[in-house]
Design an enzyme around this catalytic site. Structure first.
Site, short mmCIF file in Angstrom:
data_model
loop_
_atom_site.label_atom_id
_atom_site.label_comp_id
_atom_site.label_asym_id
_atom_site.label_seq_id
_atom_site.Cartn_x
_atom_site.Cartn_y
_atom_site.Cartn_z
N CYS A 109 0.24 -2.75 -0.76
CA CYS A 109 -1.20 -2.74 -1.16
C CYS A 109 -1.37 -3.20 -2.60
O CYS A 109 -2.25 -2.70 -3.32
CB CYS A 109 -1.84 -1.38 -0.97
SG CYS A 109 -1.84 -0.82 0.72
N HIS A 133 -3.04 -0.61 -7.35
CA HIS A 133 -3.13 -0.54 -5.89
C HIS A 133 -4.51 -1.10 -5.52
O HIS A 133 -5.47 -0.96 -6.28
CB HIS A 133 -3.04 0.95 -5.50
CG HIS A 133 -2.95 1.21 -4.04
ND1 HIS A 133 -4.05 1.18 -3.21
CD2 HIS A 133 -1.90 1.54 -3.25
CE1 HIS A 133 -3.67 1.48 -1.98
NE2 HIS A 133 -2.38 1.70 -1.97
N ASP A 140 -5.96 6.57 -11.58
CA ASP A 140 -5.45 6.65 -10.22
C ASP A 140 -4.16 7.48 -10.30
O ASP A 140 -3.12 6.98 -10.70
CB ASP A 140 -5.18 5.23 -9.71
CG ASP A 140 -4.44 5.23 -8.37
OD1 ASP A 140 -4.05 6.31 -7.90
OD2 ASP A 140 -4.24 4.13 -7.82
N GLN A 163 0.23 8.56 -7.49
CA GLN A 163 1.69 8.63 -7.57
C GLN A 163 2.18 9.49 -8.73
O GLN A 163 3.39 9.62 -8.92
CB GLN A 163 2.30 7.22 -7.69
CG GLN A 163 2.03 6.31 -6.52
CD GLN A 163 2.68 6.77 -5.22
OE1 GLN A 163 3.56 7.64 -5.21
NE2 GLN A 163 2.26 6.21 -4.11
N LYS A 192 0.34 12.94 -0.43
CA LYS A 192 1.53 12.48 -1.17
C LYS A 192 2.15 13.64 -1.96
O LYS A 192 3.16 13.46 -2.63
CB LYS A 192 1.13 11.36 -2.12
CG LYS A 192 0.67 10.10 -1.37
CD LYS A 192 0.35 8.99 -2.32
CE LYS A 192 -0.51 7.91 -1.71
NZ LYS A 192 0.23 6.93 -0.91
N1 PMP Z 1 -3.18 4.40 -5.52
C1 PMP Z 1 -1.86 4.40 -5.45
C2 PMP Z 1 -1.05 4.13 -6.70
C3 PMP Z 1 -1.23 4.65 -4.24
O1 PMP Z 1 0.11 4.63 -4.15
C4 PMP Z 1 -2.01 4.91 -3.07
C5 PMP Z 1 -1.37 5.17 -1.74
N2 PMP Z 1 -0.39 4.26 -1.35
C6 PMP Z 1 -3.39 4.91 -3.21
C7 PMP Z 1 -3.94 4.65 -4.44
C8 PMP Z 1 -4.29 5.15 -2.06
O2 PMP Z 1 -4.15 6.45 -1.56
P1 PMP Z 1 -4.81 6.86 -0.17
O3 PMP Z 1 -4.38 5.84 0.83
O4 PMP Z 1 -4.24 8.22 0.11
O5 PMP Z 1 -6.29 6.88 -0.38
#
Ligand code: PMP
Length: 406
Positions: free
Chosen positions: A360, A119, A196, A199, A222
């Protein structure tokens, strides 16, 4: 315990005259009533600033905030709540590690290892660290389905590998990476692993000690909690060596005209008034997940993801991305030559919420040779009926576009 959809008030509504079928939990999950009420109760009864007031509300707010930290520590099996830093979310947590640990520990020629499936929030902070320090940003080889071959990884990580920063579960491919094995490999080279967990924490029980991860970042929103709160877990010995990146109230011990010193862990990283109600809501989300049981959550989410993968693969024109096995939470696909935004728009007319775009993950889209994909993602309030609704919605989408699946 069976999860009751009625615990989630937002799901009890119609969208475009259809039952709401919410399949966008990887973007953000819905919240059970107990989480919503915990925040309401906090503001109705306990609201105050923390760590300062000597009055009763001040003590109650501080207790509620610190109790939430204890819950998080226990939820991820941290050895101490000092290792739990509250942040705004995964993005802020990863930026904290990159800016503090990354910029102070790396020098020219050192290597930061990531993958093309990260991401943006686990990619751009490392690009920035590489630019600032002269370290090299290197990419682990991905298999065709987005998984990793550990022998290949072993061959790629050498003595200059100082940081391995990687997703636990991909928000596009759904693949579950073998974090404990990766931790061993990078530790053998004297480096650290930053995970990270955005998920993975919604679906898997996390034991940071068993995984032996150095840092683990995640977002409350999440995992059935509110937006605006997240966590950076870090090993105490590493956090002790790190400097804060935000300075101001709450994080100081002594302040003079020309210098200042910091509070002890974890507060030295929490400058300013913290996200108190968010932490309380996250604590309530953890209570909810623990009542269901994380083993149950994992089993449900794995089975439903496998069901969705299998069901969508039966639809003519559907192309699926990522592995069939070792996957949780998301199924990403395209439907013939129909643009995923059009797919999502038609599905919305049926009350079905999915996501379309690059998620993203622009480098991953390039790697997949796609500009965009559609993604359905799940949590414990979803069931097979929701997947069936998606499948018939996709058939209707094809009809709408004159079966343009070539
Ligand atoms: N890493 C992953 C794998 C994600 O799916 C996301 C959220 N889509 C993020 C990081 C970023 O999370 P946040 O927008 O809550 O900071």
């Amino acid at each position: 315990m069976r999860v009751n959809k009625s615990d989630f008030p937002i799901l009890q509504q119609k969208i475009n005259d259809h039952r709401l079928v919410y399949l966008d939990s990887a973007a953000t999950s819905q919240k059970p009533m107990s989480v919503i009420e915990s925040i309401e109760q906090y503001y109705k009864k306990d609201n105050s600033n923390v760590h300062r007031g000597v009055h009763t509300l001040g003590s109650r707010a501080t207790e509620a905030y610190e109790a939430a930290r204890e819950k998080v520590a226990q939820f991820i099996q941290a050895s101490s709540s000092k290792e739990v830093i509250f942040t705004r979310g995964t993005t802020t947590a990863l930026n904290l590690v990159a800016s503090s640990y990354g910029r102070s520990k790396l020098s020219a020629g050192d290597e930061i290892w990531i993958t093309a499936a990260e991401h943006h929030s686990n990619l751009i902070p490392w690009q920035q660290v590489a630019k600032a320090t002269g370290a090299k940003l290197c990419y682990l080889e991905l298999q065709a389905d987005g998984s990793l071959d550990l022998e290949q990884v072993k061959g790629q990580l050498g003595p200059r590998a100082k940081i391995l920063a990687i997703h636990h579960v991909s928000n596009v491919l759904g693949v579950i990476q073998p974090i404990a094995d990766l931790a061993k490999l990078i530790h053998q080279q004297g480096g650290i692993i930053v995970v990270d967990g955005a998920q993975s924490i919604p679906h898997l029980s996390i034991d940071v000690q068993q995984l032996d991860v150095d840092f683990f970042a995640f977002s409350g929103h999440k995992m059935l909690g509110p937006t605006g709160i997240g966590v950076l877990y870090g090993k105490e010995a590493l956090l002790e060596q790190m400097e804060p990146i935000e300075f101001g109230g709450e994080m100081i011990d002594f302040v003079g005209l020309h210098e200042a010193s910091w509070k002890e862990l974890p507060w030295k990283f929490e400058g300013g008034t913290p996200i108190i109600a968010g932490a309380v809501g996250l604590g309530a989300a953890i209570d909810y997940l623990q009542q269901v049981g994380m083993d149950q959550v994992e089993q449900h989410d794995r089975q439903l993801t496998a069901y969705a993968y299998q069901r969508l693969s039966q639809i003519d024109g559907v192309k699926l991305y990522g592995p069939q096995e070792s996957r949780i939470g998301v199924v990403t696909f395209n439907l013939g030559s129909i643009h995923p935004h059009d797919v999502a728009t038609v599905l919305d007319t049926e009350g079905i919420a999915i996501r379309a775009g690059h998620h993203c993950c622009q480098p991953l889209m390039k790697w997949l040779e796609e500009t965009a994909t559609a993604r359905a993602s799940f949590h414990i309030y979803n069931d097979e009926q929701d997947i069936e609704a998606l499948a018939s919605g996709l058939e209707k989408t094809k009809e709408f576009f004159g079966n343009a699946i070539g």
